[in-house]
Design a protein around this motif. Sequence first.
Motif, PDB file in Angstrom:
ATOM      1  N   VAL A   1       0.806  -1.165   0.087  1.00 52.64           N
ATOM      2  CA  VAL A   1      -0.145  -0.005   0.018  1.00 52.64           C
ATOM      3  C   VAL A   1       0.711   1.216  -0.074  1.00 52.64           C
ATOM      4  N   PHE A   2       1.899   1.159   0.648  1.00 49.03           N
ATOM      5  CA  PHE A   2       2.831   2.374   0.779  1.00 49.03           C
ATOM      6  C   PHE A   2       3.373   2.640  -0.836  1.00 49.03           C
ATOM      7  N   GLY A   3       3.683   1.461  -1.289  1.00 46.15           N
ATOM      8  CA  GLY A   3       4.392   1.817  -2.832  1.00 46.15           C
ATOM      9  C   GLY A   3       3.396   2.168  -3.793  1.00 46.15           C
ATOM     10  N   TYR A   4       1.871   1.726  -3.374  1.00 46.69           N
ATOM     11  CA  TYR A   4       0.904   2.185  -4.329  1.00 46.69           C
ATOM     12  C   TYR A   4       0.577   3.741  -3.811  1.00 46.69           C
ATOM     13  N   MET A   5       0.635   4.034  -2.712  1.00 47.02           N
ATOM     14  CA  MET A   5       0.443   5.260  -2.273  1.00 47.02           C
ATOM     15  C   MET A   5       1.547   6.522  -3.005  1.00 47.02           C
ATOM     16  N   ALA A   6       2.838   5.841  -2.778  1.00 46.83           N
ATOM     17  CA  ALA A   6       3.902   6.784  -3.312  1.00 46.83           C
ATOM     18  C   ALA A   6       3.486   6.868  -5.132  1.00 46.83           C
ATOM     19  N   SER A   7       2.928   5.944  -5.673  1.00 48.70           N
ATOM     20  CA  SER A   7       2.718   5.804  -7.088  1.00 48.70           C
ATOM     21  C   SER A   7       1.706   7.085  -7.357  1.00 48.70           C
TER      22      SER A   7
ATOM     23  N   ILE B   1     -13.952  12.300   1.681  1.00 47.82           N
ATOM     24  CA  ILE B   1     -14.779  11.127   1.224  1.00 47.82           C
ATOM     25  C   ILE B   1     -14.110   9.777   0.684  1.00 47.82           C
ATOM     26  N   TYR B   2     -13.127   9.877  -0.233  1.00 45.79           N
ATOM     27  CA  TYR B   2     -12.394   9.087  -0.828  1.00 45.79           C
ATOM     28  C   TYR B   2     -11.464   8.413  -0.023  1.00 45.79           C
ATOM     29  N   MET B   3     -10.985   9.111   1.059  1.00 51.26           N
ATOM     30  CA  MET B   3     -10.166   8.906   1.780  1.00 51.26           C
ATOM     31  C   MET B   3     -10.668   7.720   2.654  1.00 51.26           C
ATOM     32  N   LEU B   4     -11.921   8.192   3.087  1.00 48.24           N
ATOM     33  CA  LEU B   4     -12.462   7.274   4.080  1.00 48.24           C
ATOM     34  C   LEU B   4     -12.819   5.916   3.397  1.00 48.24           C
ATOM     35  N   VAL B   5     -13.455   6.095   2.269  1.00 47.43           N
ATOM     36  CA  VAL B   5     -13.859   4.748   1.321  1.00 47.43           C
ATOM     37  C   VAL B   5     -12.758   3.869   1.057  1.00 47.43           C
ATOM     38  N   THR B   6     -11.606   4.516   0.882  1.00 45.86           N
ATOM     39  CA  THR B   6     -10.386   3.697   0.331  1.00 45.86           C
ATOM     40  C   THR B   6      -9.837   2.990   1.576  1.00 45.86           C
ATOM     41  N   ILE B   7      -9.959   3.632   2.738  1.00 46.23           N
ATOM     42  CA  ILE B   7      -9.505   3.004   4.111  1.00 46.23           C
ATOM     43  C   ILE B   7     -10.575   1.774   3.993  1.00 46.23           C
ATOM     44  N   LEU B   8     -11.764   1.993   4.116  1.00 46.23           N
ATOM     45  CA  LEU B   8     -12.838   0.791   4.157  1.00 46.23           C
ATOM     46  C   LEU B   8     -12.447  -0.500   3.068  1.00 46.23           C
ATOM     47  N   ARG B   9     -12.244   0.121   1.774  1.00 53.41           N
ATOM     48  CA  ARG B   9     -12.065  -0.754   0.713  1.00 53.41           C
ATOM     49  C   ARG B   9     -10.751  -1.781   1.075  1.00 53.41           C
TER      50      ARG B   9
ATOM     51  N   LEU C   1      -2.740   7.282   1.612  1.00 59.61           N
ATOM     52  CA  LEU C   1      -1.906   7.758   3.037  1.00 59.61           C
ATOM     53  C   LEU C   1      -2.588   7.536   3.940  1.00 59.61           C
ATOM     54  N   GLY C   2      -4.213   7.648   3.853  1.00 61.42           N
ATOM     55  CA  GLY C   2      -5.090   7.230   4.968  1.00 61.42           C
ATOM     56  C   GLY C   2      -5.251   5.702   5.318  1.00 61.42           C
ATOM     57  N   SER C   3      -5.077   4.910   4.281  1.00 53.53           N
ATOM     58  CA  SER C   3      -4.902   3.394   4.327  1.00 53.53           C
ATOM     59  C   SER C   3      -3.727   3.233   5.178  1.00 53.53           C
ATOM     60  N   VAL C   4      -2.548   3.757   4.732  1.00 47.86           N
ATOM     61  CA  VAL C   4      -1.270   3.097   5.345  1.00 47.86           C
ATOM     62  C   VAL C   4      -1.406   3.823   7.045  1.00 47.86           C
ATOM     63  N   GLY C   5      -2.066   4.841   7.198  1.00 49.89           N
ATOM     64  CA  GLY C   5      -1.952   5.507   8.624  1.00 49.89           C
ATOM     65  C   GLY C   5      -2.980   4.505   9.512  1.00 49.89           C
ATOM     66  N   VAL C   6      -4.037   4.194   8.895  1.00 52.00           N
ATOM     67  CA  VAL C   6      -4.799   3.393   9.711  1.00 52.00           C
ATOM     68  C   VAL C   6      -4.336   1.863  10.096  1.00 52.00           C
ATOM     69  N   LEU C   7      -3.601   1.228   8.800  1.00 52.81           N
ATOM     70  CA  LEU C   7      -2.965  -0.085   9.342  1.00 52.81           C
ATOM     71  C   LEU C   7      -1.862   0.126  10.180  1.00 52.81           C
ATOM     72  N   LEU C   8      -1.215   1.296   9.985  1.00 51.68           N
ATOM     73  CA  LEU C   8      -0.118   1.241  11.129  1.00 51.68           C
ATOM     74  C   LEU C   8      -0.455   1.530  12.339  1.00 51.68           C
ATOM     75  N   SER C   9      -1.501   2.405  12.604  1.00 51.72           N
ATOM     76  CA  SER C   9      -2.063   2.707  14.006  1.00 51.72           C
ATOM     77  C   SER C   9      -2.475   1.368  14.678  1.00 51.72           C
ATOM     78  N   LYS C  10      -3.246   0.362  13.679  1.00 49.52           N
ATOM     79  CA  LYS C  10      -3.617  -0.767  14.558  1.00 49.52           C
ATOM     80  C   LYS C  10      -2.337  -1.726  14.678  1.00 49.52           C
ATOM     81  N   THR C  11      -1.429  -1.568  13.987  1.00 47.09           N
ATOM     82  CA  THR C  11      -0.362  -2.316  14.159  1.00 47.09           C
ATOM     83  C   THR C  11       0.533  -1.871  15.392  1.00 47.09           C
ATOM     84  N   VAL C  12       0.989  -0.702  15.163  1.00 51.61           N
ATOM     85  CA  VAL C  12       1.896   0.023  15.967  1.00 51.61           C
ATOM     86  C   VAL C  12       1.516   0.250  17.321  1.00 51.61           C
TER      87      VAL C  12
END
Length: 412
Positions: free
Chosen positions: A54-60, A227-235, A363-374
């Motif tokens: 996801v980080f690679g995808y985000m950078a892209s 809105i798109y950030m929210l739904v991208t995180i969910l997806r 960017l939001g997806s990476v943040g949420v995944l890191l939050s749950k993990t870290v």
Amino acid sequence: MRKAQWPQALYSALVVFCLYTCLFSFRKAFNVAAFDGYTLWGLDYKIILVITQVFGYMASKFYGIRFIAELGRMGRGRLILLLTGIAWFSWLVFALLPAPYNFWCLLFNGFPLGMLWGIVFSYIEGRRMTDLISAALAVSFIFGSGVSKSVALYTMNSWSVSEYWMPFVTGAVFFLPLLLFIYLVEKIPAPTEDDIAHRTVRLPMPVDARRNLLREYGPGLFLLVIIYMLVTILREVRDSFMADMWREAGESFDSSVFAQTETIISLVMLIVIASMVTVRNNFRAFSITHLIMFAGFVLSLAITVAYKQGLVDTWWWMLSIGLGLYMVYIPFNSILFERFIAAFGIAGNVGFLIYLADAFGYLGSVGVLLSKTVFRLELSWLNFYTTLVMITGAIGVVATLISLVYFKRKSR
């Protein structure tokens, strides 16, 4: 609308649908595996893999804000093949290197794949039939994800392919069809004069054009990005950990369940989005799209409340939650920005806007995944996701309504 446009539109829709379905197999197949037994820096190995990709995808996506906005129309087929080849080669290196130290390969998988949507969409935007064609392209996200997972699970169960070789083998299954559809997508004709008159000319956007667009419509575009950030995180969480949530629910499932739910969602969304081609007024279509997105957030909230109370089982919840989030996600990748550009007479392209939204979405997806993990949240993926739906869904309902009001006022 001329009858002669339909055969070409249906051809284009079929080609881009099949092309992007093939492309998805190079990205999402690995999510079906558990990748148990390893940790890295004290973190679960599979979570490291998901975050790295996801980080690679985000950078892209951040890079693509400029690259796709300024993309020309020559050499696109070769570019698709080159970027997919890099992503496929990264899975070969992933299989050859020992776990867990092969995680970095997913960075080189995610980055090239993140460019592909903008390139493929550039073949079909700016047409009177773009709603129909883009509907087929957009639902390939759903269908391709489900099919790639089912094929991946089949290779492991029936061909005894290991978790680590599975992504590369799944890509090999789709490689020859990919070559065919790259050839066919190059045969799609350019927009006609009638298309341009109805949807405006589509041009590369240099930096001044991008700044002017953001200056003129900044507040509304900011809301759409939220809105798109929210739904991208969910997806992204659903797509990456769907199999894990099935396991945690304690209900039996087999390789066909992913294709079942995602195929049903694909068909529903194809009908909903393609039907927008009948709405000739561009601003009316833009407004209706907001209402579809609003309904998607409401559906996600309602079905999750019912699931938490035990009123529906996991299959129906997974199907309904997927439909709800894709009612928001798919319009962004098909008709929302297409109709926005046409409604406000903007000489530009959809690629810039969707890559702007995508960059912050991932960017939001990476943040949420890191939050749950870290922060080591003591929640299963199933409980974590249901909580996430309730929070982001409520915010999404409000943000969608405010966005609709803003653009209605702007249109006057």
